[in-house]
Design a protein around this motif. Structure first.
Motif, PDB file in Angstrom:
ATOM      1  N   SER A 152       0.655  -1.271   0.065  1.00  0.00           N
ATOM      2  CA  SER A 152       0.121  -0.026  -0.020  1.00  0.00           C
ATOM      3  C   SER A 152       1.033   1.193   0.125  1.00  0.00           C
ATOM      4  O   SER A 152       0.435   2.295   0.089  1.00  0.00           O
ATOM      5  CB  SER A 152      -0.908   0.152   1.214  1.00  0.00           C
ATOM      6  N   ALA A 276      -8.418   0.806   4.924  1.00  0.00           N
ATOM      7  CA  ALA A 276      -6.890   0.859   5.637  1.00  0.00           C
ATOM      8  C   ALA A 276      -6.847   1.960   6.552  1.00  0.00           C
ATOM      9  O   ALA A 276      -6.225   1.555   7.560  1.00  0.00           O
ATOM     10  CB  ALA A 276      -5.966   1.120   4.283  1.00  0.00           C
ATOM     11  N   HIS A 301      -3.029   1.509  -1.462  1.00  0.00           N
ATOM     12  CA  HIS A 301      -3.900   0.659  -0.775  1.00  0.00           C
ATOM     13  C   HIS A 301      -4.334  -0.654  -1.593  1.00  0.00           C
ATOM     14  O   HIS A 301      -5.405  -0.995  -1.856  1.00  0.00           O
ATOM     15  CB  HIS A 301      -5.287   1.234  -0.424  1.00  0.00           C
ATOM     16  N   TYR A 304      -3.764  -4.566   2.325  1.00  0.00           N
ATOM     17  CA  TYR A 304      -3.045  -3.831   3.499  1.00  0.00           C
ATOM     18  C   TYR A 304      -2.239  -5.006   4.280  1.00  0.00           C
ATOM     19  O   TYR A 304      -2.665  -6.072   4.620  1.00  0.00           O
ATOM     20  CB  TYR A 304      -4.376  -3.456   4.367  1.00  0.00           C
ATOM     21  N   VAL A 366      -8.919  -5.824   1.713  1.00  0.00           N
ATOM     22  CA  VAL A 366      -9.009  -4.380   1.939  1.00  0.00           C
ATOM     23  C   VAL A 366      -9.737  -4.119   0.681  1.00  0.00           C
ATOM     24  O   VAL A 366      -9.776  -2.814   0.198  1.00  0.00           O
ATOM     25  CB  VAL A 366      -7.670  -3.558   2.172  1.00  0.00           C
TER      26      VAL A 366
END
Length: 391
Positions: A152, A276, A301, A304, A366
């Protein structure tokens, strides 16, 4: 957490009883559009299935969105990386500094040009190639630096730009996972001589198949890559081959589908960022657990990723709680059988931080299809394990 998902909260844990790492319903709402495009293009009078008007429009849309000189759609992110290295003239006798932690194409694409990947250690917080360590790996044969954005977090591109300029090196930005991210106002992919995005299903702009794109600020680089992706043809007169190229052409059905999905990309990225941020807010500071650096600057992102002292125990606990997780890189690249011969007998300090990250990293779901209830469940399950084992 505040409801931001595109599904209701009570639609969460009931489906299959698990929180999926990869969403099984990723394209559910686009199903009718995909079937329509399949029929329209498949029965169209021109029977144009590759590198047609839809591909051109997708390239134009991405170029305008980025402010790039050129965007060249191709068959995959891996192919994009190979096209860039070839177009920049990297080949036998050259070395390219790449991160020791990451996906296999970082090393394989270099080897396929005849050059040698030189592995650098990573920053312990961002897990991206450490510019200071990369500098120690330079030799008279070094032709390029190739940092990769990881999980991320974008790599420290300002420092790599400075290092590349000072050492007279090419700068290739592996931005496959980072579409939509910006650092200091510059989009991921546009920091170096060329960058790339991957459109494989699990990426932020994923599609139901393979695909990718090269992005560049340099028109000449874009022109060379356009020829390379289509057997060395210039796109004007078929059958004339100006360079030795490959088949890395883009599918028209996928291009049309990506054009359909492009307007929703920002909202999907914002949803990922909100998830996140929720994880970081509730998991940062727990003993034996490191979260990604907080904030939004230079963040993509894609996934995560936690660093956990007891990674395997945490993974087992989350699985028992119905949460699917993923270990992306169980070994560093120089520790993989495919690439170990590259480092055999080569002096150097090794890659202790990359190896530590490989031992500890665990990625949580995520994706934008998660409901708030699922996000809360993942958060609570991680906290319950850490707090119970650390009493």
């Amino acid at each position: 957490m505040t409801t931001l998902s595109d599904r209701g909260a009570d639609d969460s844990l009931a489906t299959g009883g698990r929180v999926p790492f990869f969403p099984p319903d990723l394209f559910h709402e686009d199903r009718d559009t995909l079937l329509r495009l399949l029929y329209e293009i498949g029965t169209g009078a021109d029977q144009k299935f590759i590198l047609g008007d839809h591909t051109r429009r997708l390239e134009d849309a991405l170029r305008d969105r980025l402010g790039a000189a050129d965007v060249i759609a191709c068959s995959s992110g891996t192919s994009a990386l190979h096209l860039i290295l070839t177009a920049l003239g990297i080949g036998p006798g050259d070395e390219v500094v790449v991160p020791a932690l990451g996906c296999a194409p970082l090393a394989a694409a270099v080897l396929h040009t005849g050059a040698v990947p030189v592995f650098g250690d990573v920053d312990p917080r961002t897990l991206t190639l450490d510019p200071a360590d990369a500098e120690t790996r330079l030799t008279p044969r070094t032709k390029a630096l190739m940092p990769a954005h990881m999980f991320s977090v974008m790599a420290d591109m300002p420092r790599f730009v400075t290092l590349a300029a000072a050492a007279g090196l090419l700068l290739v930005e592996d931005s496959a996972v980072a579409q939509g991210a910006e650092l200091d106002g510059v989009p991921a992919g546009l920091w170096g001589d060329a960058g790339l995005y991957s459109f494989v299903q699990v990426k932020s702009f994923g599609m139901p198949g393979e695909g990718g794109a090269v992005v560049t600020r340099d028109e000449d680089t874009g022109r060379r890559i356009r020829m390379l992706r289509n057997h060395g043809q210039d796109g004007v007169r078929r059958g004339l081959h100006h360079v030795v190229g490959v088949n890395s052409r883009f599918d028209e059905i996928q291009a049309a589908f990506q054009l359909h999905r492009l307007p929703g990309l920002t909202a999907r990225l914002e949803r990922r960022a909100a998830i996140a941020a929720h994880y970081t807010e509730h998991l940062a500071g727990l003993p034996g657990l490191d979260t990604p650096p907080p904030g939004t600057e230079g963040r993509c992102h894609y996934v995560y990723t936690l660093l956990a002292d007891d990674r395997d125990a945490l993974r087992d606990h989350l699985s028992a709680e119905g949460v699917d997780t993923h270990v992306y890189y169980p070994k560093t690249l120089p520790d993989q059988a495919a690439f170990a011969p590259v480092t055999a007998g080569r002096p150097g300090p090794g890659w202790p931080r990359a190896r530590e990250a490989a031992r500890r990293q665990l990625s949580l779901p995520v994706h934008h299809r998660l409901t708030d209830a699922q996000v809360e469940h993942v958060t609570d399950a991680v906290r319950a394990h850490v707090l119970r084992t650390r009493r």
